[in-house]
Design an enzyme around this catalytic site. Structure first.
Site, mmCIF file in Angstrom:
data_model
loop_
_atom_site.group_PDB
_atom_site.id
_atom_site.type_symbol
_atom_site.label_atom_id
_atom_site.label_comp_id
_atom_site.label_asym_id
_atom_site.label_seq_id
_atom_site.Cartn_x
_atom_site.Cartn_y
_atom_site.Cartn_z
ATOM 1 N N PRO A 143 0.821 -1.347 -0.118
ATOM 2 C CA PRO A 143 -0.144 -0.022 -0.036
ATOM 3 C C PRO A 143 0.889 1.419 -0.095
ATOM 4 O O PRO A 143 0.823 2.064 0.914
ATOM 5 C CB PRO A 143 -0.792 -0.114 1.186
ATOM 6 C CG PRO A 143 0.004 -0.836 2.247
ATOM 7 C CD PRO A 143 0.830 -1.784 1.293
ATOM 8 N N CYS A 144 1.441 1.505 -1.163
ATOM 9 C CA CYS A 144 2.169 2.833 -1.260
ATOM 10 C C CYS A 144 1.517 4.047 -1.217
ATOM 11 O O CYS A 144 1.838 5.210 -1.147
ATOM 12 C CB CYS A 144 3.272 2.728 -2.338
ATOM 13 S SG CYS A 144 2.127 2.335 -4.029
ATOM 14 N N HIS A 145 0.015 3.814 -1.517
ATOM 15 C CA HIS A 145 -0.953 4.950 -1.523
ATOM 16 C C HIS A 145 -1.316 5.593 -0.135
ATOM 17 O O HIS A 145 -1.647 6.561 -0.306
ATOM 18 C CB HIS A 145 -2.181 4.536 -2.364
ATOM 19 C CG HIS A 145 -2.990 3.379 -1.519
ATOM 20 N ND1 HIS A 145 -2.770 2.031 -1.612
ATOM 21 C CD2 HIS A 145 -4.073 3.636 -0.465
ATOM 22 C CE1 HIS A 145 -3.308 1.503 -0.910
ATOM 23 N NE2 HIS A 145 -4.255 2.159 -0.032
#
Length: 98
Positions: free
Chosen positions: A64-66
Protein backbone atom coordinates in the site's frame (compact mmCIF):
# COMPACT_ATOMS: atom_id res chain seq x y z
CA UNK A 1 -6.43 -21.03 5.78
CA UNK A 2 -7.35 -17.35 5.46
CA UNK A 3 -8.36 -16.64 1.87
CA UNK A 4 -6.99 -13.08 2.20
CA UNK A 5 -3.47 -14.40 2.71
CA UNK A 6 -1.30 -13.70 -0.32
CA UNK A 7 2.26 -14.88 -0.81
CA UNK A 8 4.50 -12.80 -3.03
CA UNK A 9 8.03 -13.16 -4.28
CA UNK A 10 9.34 -9.61 -4.64
CA UNK A 11 12.52 -8.63 -6.36
CA UNK A 12 14.26 -5.44 -5.23
CA UNK A 13 17.25 -4.08 -3.38
CA UNK A 14 17.57 -4.70 0.34
CA UNK A 15 16.55 -1.07 0.92
CA UNK A 16 13.46 -1.36 -1.30
CA UNK A 17 12.39 -4.55 0.44
CA UNK A 18 12.68 -2.83 3.85
CA UNK A 19 10.55 0.06 2.62
CA UNK A 20 7.92 -2.23 1.09
CA UNK A 21 7.80 -4.29 4.29
CA UNK A 22 7.22 -1.09 6.27
CA UNK A 23 4.34 -0.20 3.93
CA UNK A 24 2.68 -3.51 4.73
CA UNK A 25 2.58 -2.49 8.40
CA UNK A 26 0.48 0.63 7.77
CA UNK A 27 -3.08 -0.32 8.75
CA UNK A 28 -5.87 0.16 6.22
CA UNK A 29 -7.35 3.64 6.59
CA UNK A 30 -4.17 5.05 8.14
CA UNK A 31 -1.48 7.19 6.56
CA UNK A 32 2.24 7.59 7.13
CA UNK A 33 4.89 9.95 5.78
CA UNK A 34 8.09 9.40 3.85
CA UNK A 35 10.04 10.63 6.88
CA UNK A 36 8.22 8.28 9.25
CA UNK A 37 8.95 5.33 6.99
CA UNK A 38 12.61 6.36 6.78
CA UNK A 39 12.79 6.48 10.59
CA UNK A 40 10.93 3.19 10.92
CA UNK A 41 13.52 1.39 8.79
CA UNK A 42 16.40 2.94 10.76
CA UNK A 43 17.49 5.53 8.21
CA UNK A 44 15.81 8.81 9.29
CA UNK A 45 17.57 10.98 6.69
CA UNK A 46 16.51 8.84 3.75
CA UNK A 47 13.08 10.36 3.00
CA UNK A 48 13.90 10.91 -0.67
CA UNK A 49 15.28 7.40 -1.07
CA UNK A 50 12.13 6.08 0.58
CA UNK A 51 10.10 8.02 -2.00
CA UNK A 52 12.12 6.47 -4.79
CA UNK A 53 11.65 2.97 -3.35
CA UNK A 54 7.92 3.58 -2.98
CA UNK A 55 7.78 4.74 -6.60
CA UNK A 56 9.45 1.47 -7.60
CA UNK A 57 6.79 -0.64 -5.88
CA UNK A 58 5.70 -3.14 -8.54
CA UNK A 59 2.40 -4.09 -6.91
CA UNK A 60 0.03 -1.20 -6.31
CA UNK A 61 -2.54 -1.62 -3.56
CA UNK A 62 -1.20 -4.99 -2.31
CA UNK A 63 1.87 -3.13 -1.09
CA UNK A 64 0.00 0.00 0.00
CA UNK A 65 2.25 2.78 -1.24
CA UNK A 66 -0.86 4.97 -1.55
CA UNK A 67 -0.88 5.26 2.27
CA UNK A 68 2.26 7.42 2.30
CA UNK A 69 1.94 11.19 2.09
CA UNK A 70 4.22 14.19 2.45
CA UNK A 71 5.00 15.66 5.89
CA UNK A 72 2.97 18.71 4.84
CA UNK A 73 -0.17 16.57 4.59
CA UNK A 74 -0.24 16.80 0.79
CA UNK A 75 -0.82 13.48 -0.94
CA UNK A 76 2.00 14.03 -3.41
CA UNK A 77 2.54 12.06 -6.58
CA UNK A 78 1.59 8.50 -7.34
CA UNK A 79 3.01 6.21 -9.99
CA UNK A 80 -0.47 5.05 -11.03
CA UNK A 81 -2.12 8.53 -11.09
CA UNK A 82 -2.55 10.92 -8.13
CA UNK A 83 -6.36 10.85 -8.53
CA UNK A 84 -6.30 7.08 -8.03
CA UNK A 85 -4.26 7.57 -4.85
CA UNK A 86 -6.81 10.09 -3.57
CA UNK A 87 -9.67 7.70 -4.39
CA UNK A 88 -8.00 4.76 -2.60
CA UNK A 89 -7.28 6.84 0.50
CA UNK A 90 -10.89 8.06 0.51
CA UNK A 91 -12.29 4.55 0.01
CA UNK A 92 -10.18 3.12 2.85
CA UNK A 93 -11.04 6.02 5.13
CA UNK A 94 -14.76 5.53 4.48
CA UNK A 95 -14.61 1.75 5.05
CA UNK A 96 -12.63 1.99 8.29
CA UNK A 97 -14.60 4.87 9.85
CA UNK A 98 -16.23 3.96 13.13
Amino acid sequence: KDIRQVKLHLKGTAFQLKVWEALLKIPMGNLSTYGAIASQIGNPKASRAVGTAIGSNPIAYLIPCHRVIQNSGMFGGYRWDPMRKTAMIGWESFHTAV
